[in-house]
Design an enzyme around this catalytic site. Sequence first.
Site, PDB file in Angstrom:
ATOM      1  N   LYS A  35       3.185   6.518  10.469  1.00 27.74           N
ATOM      2  CA  LYS A  35       1.965   6.833   9.716  1.00 27.74           C
ATOM      3  C   LYS A  35       1.770   5.787   8.611  1.00 27.74           C
ATOM      4  O   LYS A  35       2.693   5.007   8.316  1.00 27.74           O
ATOM      5  CB  LYS A  35       2.056   8.248   9.130  1.00 27.74           C
ATOM      6  CG  LYS A  35       3.183   8.435   8.138  1.00 27.74           C
ATOM      7  CD  LYS A  35       3.289   9.883   7.703  1.00 27.74           C
ATOM      8  CE  LYS A  35       4.496  10.058   6.800  1.00 27.74           C
ATOM      9  NZ  LYS A  35       4.328  11.058   5.785  1.00 27.74           N
ATOM     10  N   TYR A 254      -0.669  -9.881 -21.239  1.00 25.75           N
ATOM     11  CA  TYR A 254      -1.603  -8.942 -21.877  1.00 25.75           C
ATOM     12  C   TYR A 254      -0.892  -8.035 -22.882  1.00 25.75           C
ATOM     13  O   TYR A 254       0.182  -7.507 -22.597  1.00 25.75           O
ATOM     14  CB  TYR A 254      -2.272  -8.068 -20.812  1.00 25.75           C
ATOM     15  CG  TYR A 254      -3.349  -8.772 -20.039  1.00 25.75           C
ATOM     16  CD1 TYR A 254      -4.497  -9.244 -20.676  1.00 25.75           C
ATOM     17  CD2 TYR A 254      -3.228  -8.960 -18.678  1.00 25.75           C
ATOM     18  CE1 TYR A 254      -5.489  -9.891 -19.960  1.00 25.75           C
ATOM     19  CE2 TYR A 254      -4.218  -9.605 -17.948  1.00 25.75           C
ATOM     20  CZ  TYR A 254      -5.350 -10.064 -18.601  1.00 25.75           C
ATOM     21  OH  TYR A 254      -6.324 -10.709 -17.899  1.00 25.75           O
TER      22      TYR A 254
HETATM   23  C1  LIG Z   1       6.780  15.779   8.412  1.00 33.65           C
HETATM   24  C2  LIG Z   1       7.516  14.497   8.248  1.00 33.65           C
HETATM   25  N1  LIG Z   1       8.563  14.240   9.036  1.00 33.65           N
HETATM   26  C3  LIG Z   1       9.280  13.109   8.917  1.00 33.65           C
HETATM   27  C4  LIG Z   1       8.956  12.145   7.967  1.00 33.65           C
HETATM   28  C5  LIG Z   1       9.793  10.904   7.854  1.00 33.65           C
HETATM   29  O1  LIG Z   1      10.469  10.858   6.622  1.00 33.65           O
HETATM   30  P1  LIG Z   1      11.337   9.579   6.251  1.00 33.65           P
HETATM   31  O2  LIG Z   1      10.388   8.444   6.116  1.00 33.65           O
HETATM   32  O3  LIG Z   1      11.983   9.945   4.954  1.00 33.65           O
HETATM   33  O4  LIG Z   1      12.291   9.381   7.375  1.00 33.65           O
HETATM   34  C6  LIG Z   1       7.875  12.379   7.123  1.00 33.65           C
HETATM   35  C7  LIG Z   1       7.554  11.407   6.081  1.00 33.65           C
HETATM   36  O5  LIG Z   1       7.012  11.657   5.045  1.00 33.65           O
HETATM   37  C8  LIG Z   1       7.131  13.580   7.264  1.00 33.65           C
HETATM   38  O6  LIG Z   1       6.093  13.854   6.472  1.00 33.65           O
END
Ligand SMILES: Cc1ncc(COP(=O)(O)O)c(C=O)c1O
Length: 364
Positions: A35, A254
């Site tokens: 994602k 800044y």
């Molecule tokens: C529902 C779910 N599963 C798995 C993961 C994977 O987590 P990680 O990147 O800590 O392995 C995420 C990441 O946010 C998630 O939202």
Amino acid sequence: MSRPTRVTIDLAALRRNASTLRLQAGSRKVMAVVKADAYGHGAVDCAQTLSPLVDAFAVAFTEEALTLRSAGIDTPILVLQGPHTLEDLSVMSAASLWPALSSHHHLDWLSQKRCEFEQVWIKCDTGMHRLGFMPEEMPAIQARLSQLGVTETVLMSHFADAESSQSALTAKQLDRWRAVNEAGHGHNNQGSFSNSAATVGNIGPAETWVRLGYSLYGGSLIDAAHLSPLKPVMQFESRIASIRSIAAGESVGYGGRWVAERPTRIATIPVGYADGYPRSARNGTPLGSASGHIPLIGTVSMDMITADITDQASLNVGDRIVLWGSNPSVDTIARHCSTIGYELCTRITERVPRQFNPIGSDVD
Ligand SMILES: Cc1ncc(COP(=O)(O)O)c(C=O)c1O
């Protein structure tokens, strides 16, 4: 590009990390979480590299999955947020995606549309309290799914605190998970709980799937990077654009918030918060150079940062600076910015060119 600031994605490292994590997962199936454009690493290129090594992908919402399908990726894809509308559920079905169902209105939509799904994931809220059915609801959910003719299901939950050893919250979540499974509501015993920290830290329960994101890209929330066999996939770097010397008492940047305590040699590097280098980076945040770490000084600007190179006489205009990647790691930088590496990787902006080192560049 006129500017030397860029991100390099090492696909060979990604592949090695996937193989290492596969071993760690043992007999469990591996779902690669890609994602948010594969945590800022480029979802299509990463998914193409990973598809021979993993059993499925996960994305947050449907459009992210459709991007992968348009690129020809036909590996199963779980949509973690589930459908946002009735129409969304139909699109998921048409693209052969797996929905993660977590609310009664998802089940209502399923009954209205009668969509076909090869597999449906059911999210149980064991303690994160964002999404999911409560453990005590699971028998009724199971019964409703059976009525709807849904047979291939995976029970999933998500750790809220897997990276802290001895977490009371993790213990509570695991207890609830066990109770749901022991009551026989584990849907053909297919289950998925572990994320990266739970898999690497080996705290997960017996389960069918692990869902791995951050570790695939070489990051770790567990403060043991030096022990980790995982390699950083992202290298964010630039080069020194300008060098000047200032007298003690002069300020830099800044707000004049950093003041030289001695005659100081300053390097200016053409990267700033408009590229995703965080404005919250504090004085002393390390930058990598051929002469070792040099400290960031002064406020991060939109397009520039400044570093104290007084003690690195050999550094010159044009020399390479690692913002994060091999050394310093993104997790180190995140600690200096009071955030996590996940946020830093996903916030690199579009004006930074991204190049991919192909798999063939793997020399190990
Ligand atoms: C529902 C779910 N599963 C798995 C993961 C994977 O987590 P990680 O990147 O800590 O392995 C995420 C990441 O946010 C998630 O939202």
